[in-house]
Design an enzyme around this catalytic site. Structure first.
Site, PDB file in Angstrom:
ATOM      1  N   LYS A  42     -24.858   2.360  21.344  1.00 57.64           N
ATOM      2  CA  LYS A  42     -24.807   3.821  21.507  1.00 57.64           C
ATOM      3  C   LYS A  42     -26.199   4.374  21.829  1.00 57.64           C
ATOM      4  O   LYS A  42     -27.209   3.683  21.630  1.00 57.64           O
ATOM      5  CB  LYS A  42     -24.241   4.458  20.240  1.00 57.64           C
ATOM      6  N   ARG A 136     -17.787  11.327   6.319  1.00 56.37           N
ATOM      7  CA  ARG A 136     -18.373  11.751   7.578  1.00 56.37           C
ATOM      8  C   ARG A 136     -17.311  11.662   8.662  1.00 56.37           C
ATOM      9  O   ARG A 136     -16.879  12.662   9.196  1.00 56.37           O
ATOM     10  CB  ARG A 136     -19.580  10.853   7.885  1.00 56.37           C
ATOM     11  N   TYR A 260     -56.490  19.281  17.965  1.00 56.39           N
ATOM     12  CA  TYR A 260     -55.973  20.613  17.624  1.00 56.39           C
ATOM     13  C   TYR A 260     -56.077  20.868  16.130  1.00 56.39           C
ATOM     14  O   TYR A 260     -55.807  19.984  15.310  1.00 56.39           O
ATOM     15  CB  TYR A 260     -54.489  20.708  18.009  1.00 56.39           C
TER      16      TYR A 260
HETATM   17  C1  LIG Z   1     -24.316   3.255  14.486  1.00 55.02           C
HETATM   18  C2  LIG Z   1     -23.168   2.558  13.855  1.00 55.02           C
HETATM   19  C3  LIG Z   1     -23.187   1.173  13.665  1.00 55.02           C
HETATM   20  C4  LIG Z   1     -24.433   0.345  13.880  1.00 55.02           C
HETATM   21  O1  LIG Z   1     -25.293   0.622  12.807  1.00 55.02           O
HETATM   22  P1  LIG Z   1     -26.720  -0.065  12.638  1.00 55.02           P
HETATM   23  O2  LIG Z   1     -27.175   0.437  11.312  1.00 55.02           O
HETATM   24  O3  LIG Z   1     -27.542   0.428  13.769  1.00 55.02           O
HETATM   25  O4  LIG Z   1     -26.519  -1.533  12.666  1.00 55.02           O
HETATM   26  C5  LIG Z   1     -22.031   0.557  13.203  1.00 55.02           C
HETATM   27  N1  LIG Z   1     -20.924   1.287  12.903  1.00 55.02           N
HETATM   28  C6  LIG Z   1     -20.886   2.619  13.040  1.00 55.02           C
HETATM   29  C7  LIG Z   1     -19.657   3.360  12.661  1.00 55.02           C
HETATM   30  C8  LIG Z   1     -22.001   3.317  13.493  1.00 55.02           C
HETATM   31  O5  LIG Z   1     -21.972   4.644  13.607  1.00 55.02           O
END
Ligand SMILES: *Cc1c(COP(=O)(O)O)cnc(C)c1O
Length: 368
Positions: A42, A136, A260
């Site tokens: 993703k 969630r 800055y």
């Molecule tokens: C992002 C995600 C993963 C991968 O998680 P990592 O901690 O990056 O290995 C797996 N399952 C779901 C549902 C996720 O949202």
């Protein structure tokens, strides 16, 4: 003070080691044993470039991928025409036609999504996400109970290929911690309520929790890109190497300030190297006066505020002073992804996904 004639080189670059990603994938395969290993890509492959990463993972043997958004699934499909691609966002009714057109498998999170997917006809493949305590995404307990009682009708119009859930505390807590155990038990009892289906619970940190958590498929993301389990020696290969060129080196006097808001004051005569990387490249400003860099393998501190295009380093203690054009590593084998996250007060995920498109990417098949 020395000045730098602009050359033909890039002022900053991000090197992505595809060979390291492949090795990290195989590492998870070995840990997962009999369970299948999917790959989570993703957010443009955690910010590192889906176009190059997805084929590399395919070459390492991955045939199942997870993305978050429909648009990410559509981008991935032509790169891997034969792969199974799960879309974690699920199937809101207006996404259904595109999901089908691109042969994407939604991870359904509610009874209404299950209904919408069934209503499309054709008995298309789908996964179902069960909420086991993260609150969630996924079917909450009351919807799960309804599904369990009426699955013959409610699942009649879909081809259920995976039941999955997600752990809230795999990162921070061990395999016997109450929250992890509770989610594991809830997942097991949820599976028992539904027709036998392949199951998946563990992301990267869940894989490190051990066999109980592996089920039929594991879903690593961040570990593929180099992050290790918290509080342990990192067994993963470094993947992302971020370097910037030194633009200028100057000597300042005791009491002089840098950058800055004059947040750094020299306590001694100090050599400052200014490097062509800033927050517009993805260096988080929160690491001002806290982060580290490395020049020829020697660590030097970031001093002063990180600005949009520039970062300033105290190079006084280096045996050989850097020259304009030399490379400073802001993330890599000396200053690790974990170090960068710690200095910025965040996690490895945010560091990788904030790397900006201004930094040109180079891809290498090397593993280190
Ligand atoms: C992002 C995600 C993963 C991968 O998680 P990592 O901690 O990056 O290995 C797996 N399952 C779901 C549902 C996720 O949202």
């Amino acid at each position: 003070m020395t000045d730098f004639e602009p050359g033909h080189f890039e002022p900053a670059s991000l090197t992505v080691r595809l060979g390291a990603i492949a090795q990290n994938y195989r590492f998870f395969q070995r840990l997962a044993g009999a369970a299948a290993t999917a790959a989570v890509v993703k957010a443009d492959g955690y910010g590192l470039g889906l176009k190059m990463i997805a084929p590399a993972l395919g070459g390492a043997g991955a045939d199942t991928f997870f993305v978050a958004r429909l648009s990410e699934g559509i981008a991935l499909r032509p790169l891997l025409p034969q792969a199974r691609i799960y879309v974690l966002d699920g199937a809101p009714p207006d996404a259904v036609p595109s999901l089908i057109a691109h042969r994407l498998t939604p991870v359904l999170s509610s009874l209404s999504q299950i209904a919408a997917w069934s209503a499309a006809g054709g008995k298309h493949d789908a996964a179902i996400h069960i909420d086991t305590g993260m609150n969630r995404l996924g079917l909450p307990p009351d919807e799960l109970a309804t599904l369990a009682a009426e699955w013959k009708t409610r699942l009649g119009g879909i081809n259920l290929v995976l039941l999955m859930s997600h752990l809230a505390c795999a990162d921070d807590l061990g395999p016997d911690a109450a929250m992890n155990r509770r989610q594991l038990e809830r997942f097991r009892s949820s599976l028992a309520m539904l027709p036998p289906t392949r199951a998946s619970l563990a992301a990267s940190s869940g894989i490190h929790l051990g066999k109980d958590y592996h089920f039929d498929m594991v879903r690593p993301g961040i570990g593929l890109y180099g992050a290790g389990p918290k509080g342990h020696k990192n067994p993963m290969k470094n993947v992302a190497i971020l370097t910037g060129r030194v633009l200028q080196v100057r000597r300042i006097d005791k009491g002089d300030s840098v950058g800055y808001a004059a947040t750094f004051h020299a306590k001694r005569p100090t050599m400052i190297a200014t490097v062509a990387l800033g927050y517009a490249d993805g260096m988080l400003r929160a690491a001002s006066n806290r982060g580290m860099a490395a020049i020829n393998g020697a660590r030097v501190p970031v001093v002063g505020r990180i600005s949009m295009d520039l970062i300033t380093l105290d190079v006084t203690d280096l045996k050989t002073l850097p020259q304009p054009g030399d490379e400073a590593e802001l993330m890599g084998d000396t200053v690790t992804l974990a170090d960068v996250a710690e200095a910025a007060g965040t996690n490895e995920y945010e560091i990788l996904t904030r790397l900006s498109s201004r930094v040109p990417r180079r891809y290498t098949d090397a593993a280190q």
